[in-house]
Design a protein around this motif. Structure first.
Motif, short mmCIF file in Angstrom:
data_model
loop_
_atom_site.label_atom_id
_atom_site.label_comp_id
_atom_site.label_asym_id
_atom_site.label_seq_id
_atom_site.Cartn_x
_atom_site.Cartn_y
_atom_site.Cartn_z
N GLY A 31 1.75 0.86 23.25
CA GLY A 31 3.21 0.74 23.18
C GLY A 31 3.72 0.03 21.96
O GLY A 31 4.75 -0.65 22.00
N SER A 32 3.03 0.20 20.83
CA SER A 32 3.38 -0.54 19.61
C SER A 32 4.74 -0.16 19.04
O SER A 32 5.35 -0.94 18.33
CB SER A 32 2.30 -0.31 18.55
OG SER A 32 1.05 -0.78 18.98
N ARG A 33 5.22 1.04 19.35
CA ARG A 33 6.53 1.46 18.81
C ARG A 33 7.69 0.82 19.56
O ARG A 33 8.85 0.98 19.17
CB ARG A 33 6.68 2.98 18.89
CG ARG A 33 5.86 3.75 17.89
CD ARG A 33 6.33 5.19 17.73
NE ARG A 33 6.52 5.88 18.99
CZ ARG A 33 7.70 6.40 19.40
NH1 ARG A 33 8.77 6.30 18.64
NH2 ARG A 33 7.77 7.03 20.56
N TYR A 34 7.38 0.09 20.61
CA TYR A 34 8.44 -0.47 21.45
C TYR A 34 8.28 -1.99 21.54
O TYR A 34 8.00 -2.54 22.61
CB TYR A 34 8.38 0.14 22.85
CG TYR A 34 8.20 1.64 22.83
CD1 TYR A 34 9.28 2.49 22.56
CD2 TYR A 34 6.94 2.21 23.03
CE1 TYR A 34 9.10 3.87 22.53
CE2 TYR A 34 6.77 3.59 23.00
CZ TYR A 34 7.85 4.41 22.75
OH TYR A 34 7.68 5.76 22.70
N PRO A 35 8.48 -2.72 20.42
CA PRO A 35 8.27 -4.17 20.43
C PRO A 35 9.23 -4.91 21.35
O PRO A 35 8.93 -6.03 21.79
CB PRO A 35 8.48 -4.57 18.97
CG PRO A 35 9.34 -3.48 18.40
CD PRO A 35 8.91 -2.23 19.11
N GLU A 36 10.36 -4.29 21.64
CA GLU A 36 11.35 -4.95 22.50
C GLU A 36 11.05 -4.75 23.97
O GLU A 36 11.69 -5.36 24.84
CB GLU A 36 12.75 -4.39 22.20
CG GLU A 36 13.02 -2.98 22.69
CD GLU A 36 12.34 -1.89 21.88
OE1 GLU A 36 12.37 -0.72 22.31
OE2 GLU A 36 11.78 -2.22 20.81
N SER A 37 10.03 -3.95 24.28
CA SER A 37 9.70 -3.65 25.68
C SER A 37 8.27 -4.07 25.98
O SER A 37 7.45 -4.26 25.08
CB SER A 37 9.87 -2.15 25.96
OG SER A 37 11.18 -1.72 25.64
N SER A 38 7.97 -4.18 27.25
CA SER A 38 6.61 -4.50 27.69
C SER A 38 5.94 -3.25 28.22
O SER A 38 6.41 -2.65 29.19
CB SER A 38 6.64 -5.58 28.79
OG SER A 38 5.38 -5.68 29.41
#
Length: 249
Positions: free
Chosen positions: A140-147
């Motif tokens: 999930g590296s493209r989504y730094p704002e999410s877990s």
């Protein structure tokens, strides 16, 4: 059982035979430490070869003027390959703790390849998104704002609810990619994913069909990262150039 020498044989080019033996062995591959170590060596080498293929495709697409972007109307620029972060091994370990058994090929991909997003538009192939470009996102590296962990837990809980509501909900499928239609920004079906738990060497990859993960990757790389055929001569030329001399897994 004598040592199968899977890793040595894999390196010598006996890849199809090695994968066949590993799949036939199933969960028994984990019954003896020496078998598990040998199988993991094969999976790690597979992942290193896959990463080289991904990097080659990204470089060739970039040289062609390809735009990597989100699969929506905004078409926001995206990074096509996010190598594993320093926490990738922890994320792989967490996945095992959560589900009990995760196929070795998935763990190797997480630790050695990273996240891949090839959705975009080719200047000479405007409908490239319809070619089902390779996407595998486990960290999930493209989504730094999410877990990513929260997302996985939410998907698991929704599946658990379906277990209560249906007689045969099927196995849990860990989402790793949008389906072909969502990649081209149209309504589609369920995400592509990996069946969990699974204590086999190679994962089962669920798309419009269910196939071994490595088989899916080999087919995808043989088509330059775009496994769906749409038929135009220019598409075929582009995909053949992208696939040239990629490494078989």
């Amino acid at each position: 059982m004598t040592s199968p020498e899977w890793f040595s044989r894999y390196q010598k080019g006996q890849r199809e035979q090695v994968w066949r033996e590993l799949r036939e062995l199933g969960s028994a591959v984990r019954s003896r430490p020496e078998l598990a170590r040998e199988a993991q060596l094969v999976c790690d080498e597979m992942a290193r070869r896959a990463r080289q293929n991904v990097e080659t495709i990204v470089e060739r697409l970039t040289d062609d003027g390809y735009r990597f972007h989100s699969n929506d109307d905004r078409q926001i620029s995206q990074t096509p390959h996010m190598p594993p972060t320093v926490t990738a091994a922890d994320s792989a370990a967490w996945l095992e703790e959560r589900f009990g058994s995760v196929p070795m090929t998935v763990l190797s991909w997480m630790r050695l390849v990273g996240d891949v997003w090839l959705v975009g538009t080719h200047p000479k192939w405007p409908t490239s998104a319809s070619g089902d470009p390779l996407v595998v996102e486990l960290e999930g590296s493209r989504y730094p704002e999410s877990s990513m962990r929260d997302y996985i837990i939410e998907e698991w809980e929704q599946w658990q609810e379906s277990v209560d509501d249906r007689d045969d909900p099927g196995p849990f499928v860990l989402p790793v990619a949008p389906d072909q239609l969502h990649k081209e920004n149209t309504s589609g079906g369920d995400p592509y994913g990996i069946i969990l738990p699974d204590d086999s060497t190679d994962a089962l990859f669920v798309s419009d069909t269910t196939t071994p993960f490595v088989s899916y990757l080999n087919y995808t790389f043989a088509h330059g990262g775009f496994p769906h055929e749409t038929g135009s001569p220019e598409e075929q030329r582009i995909k053949a150039a992208l696939a040239h001399d990629l490494l078989p897994l």
